[in-house]
Design a protein around this motif. Sequence first.
Motif, PDB file in Angstrom:
ATOM      1  N   LEU A 140      35.137  42.040  46.652  1.00 44.34           N
ATOM      2  CA  LEU A 140      36.025  41.002  47.182  1.00 44.34           C
ATOM      3  C   LEU A 140      35.729  40.728  48.653  1.00 44.34           C
ATOM      4  CD1 LEU A 140      39.438  41.877  45.503  1.00 44.34           C
ATOM      5  CD2 LEU A 140      38.298  39.657  45.412  1.00 44.34           C
TER       6      LEU A 140
ATOM      7  N   LEU B  26      37.065  46.167  45.373  1.00 41.62           N
ATOM      8  CA  LEU B  26      37.513  45.892  46.740  1.00 41.62           C
ATOM      9  C   LEU B  26      36.317  45.542  47.631  1.00 41.62           C
ATOM     10  CD1 LEU B  26      40.195  48.684  47.314  1.00 41.62           C
ATOM     11  CD2 LEU B  26      40.590  46.243  46.957  1.00 41.62           C
TER      12      LEU B  26
ATOM     13  N   THR C  88      41.061  39.968  41.480  1.00 38.96           N
ATOM     14  CA  THR C  88      42.394  40.355  41.949  1.00 38.96           C
ATOM     15  C   THR C  88      43.299  40.689  40.769  1.00 38.96           C
ATOM     16  OG1 THR C  88      42.138  38.924  43.884  1.00 38.96           O
ATOM     17  CG2 THR C  88      44.365  39.653  43.342  1.00 38.96           C
ATOM     18  N   ARG C  89      43.227  39.877  39.726  1.00 38.70           N
ATOM     19  CA  ARG C  89      44.016  40.152  38.521  1.00 38.70           C
ATOM     20  C   ARG C  89      43.598  41.489  37.897  1.00 38.70           C
ATOM     21  NH1 ARG C  89      44.248  34.711  34.777  1.00 38.70           N
ATOM     22  NH2 ARG C  89      45.285  33.296  36.223  1.00 38.70           N
TER      23      ARG C  89
ATOM     24  N   CYS D 162      37.044  35.626  42.579  1.00 44.19           N
ATOM     25  CA  CYS D 162      37.963  36.455  43.361  1.00 44.19           C
ATOM     26  C   CYS D 162      39.339  36.508  42.706  1.00 44.19           C
ATOM     27  CB  CYS D 162      38.086  35.922  44.788  1.00 44.19           C
ATOM     28  SG  CYS D 162      36.646  36.271  45.824  1.00 44.19           S
TER      29      CYS D 162
ATOM     30  N   LEU E  96      42.151  44.033  39.333  1.00 45.97           N
ATOM     31  CA  LEU E  96      42.513  45.151  40.197  1.00 45.97           C
ATOM     32  C   LEU E  96      43.904  45.697  39.869  1.00 45.97           C
ATOM     33  CD1 LEU E  96      41.337  44.170  43.796  1.00 45.97           C
ATOM     34  CD2 LEU E  96      40.741  46.256  42.572  1.00 45.97           C
TER      35      LEU E  96
ATOM     36  N   HIS F 238      37.982  50.147  40.677  1.00 42.16           N
ATOM     37  CA  HIS F 238      38.921  49.558  41.636  1.00 42.16           C
ATOM     38  C   HIS F 238      38.291  49.522  43.023  1.00 42.16           C
ATOM     39  CE1 HIS F 238      42.387  49.405  44.385  1.00 42.16           C
ATOM     40  NE2 HIS F 238      43.068  48.853  43.391  1.00 42.16           N
TER      41      HIS F 238
END
Length: 292
Positions: A105, A102, A85-86, A81, A88, A98
């Motif tokens: 995640l 999401l 996040t990085r 995760c 994204l 992208h």
Amino acid sequence: MDVKEIERLIKISKEHPLMPETYIPWHEQPKPEEIFLPEVLTSLQGLEVYKTLTDTQKLELGRHELVQVIASYAWGECLFCLFMTRHLLTLPADNVEHRFLLRELIEEFRHQEMFTQAIMQISGKPIKQSGMHKFIGHFSNKYLPADYLFMGSVSVELVTDVYGNYARKNPQVYQVLRKMFDLHNIEEARHILFTKSLLKTYSAKAGYIKRTLYSYVILLNIYFVRTMYVKREIYERIGMENPDKVYELASKNFKQKFADKCLHDIIEFVDSWKGLNNATRWAWRWVLGAKV
């Protein structure tokens, strides 16, 4: 990246979500004949000392070691995760990658909550990480570039999935655990498609030195996970005499067992982008007992 395929995966995630709250029969308590971990994966099975254990001790050994497996599962998901996040942050909001990340995640965080609930369901108490584990975890999360973090995360997923497959296919394993691993396997199948696509992006750009470094990052992550499974304190908990001696025997036994039963997919993965070379094979053999 196949945009139509990713759009299809996003649609499945939205229209057919697997919710741990309803998919898993949390109300079911373990039956007397059910176990927590297939015996073949326990650290003492195969040793003479295992024959001296009572049925209760064998059951408790599996329970405590499974808790360690699930805890490492959750750690691996959390690490992935962090990578996502990085990643994204480098993509525009309307990019299909992208949007898929999401969805992934959302599912990965649900998995972490599911793992936590499973540990509580079987009255588990994960053993705290050692100083070495804390250092490696902190260093990985804070200092590794995104691509190295990605490689480490994938390696943890591949190894722990072996345990999930053994457990979900074994009818003796507690039903709640089988359903948990079943849910995870179904959703991870979608995630793997994205992972393979991203892997090609990273490995295609990597030369000999970078592939070697990737290989060592993966090697250390696997060693990290393996040493979380076998703990001296577990043998104390199940009432064994001389836990230090038992731990010494179990560590050697489990290293061989882990190499035989858990490394096939990860070796195939590393070899697919030529991460096994003259600079890395010796380390894989020495540290993990891998047959490479």
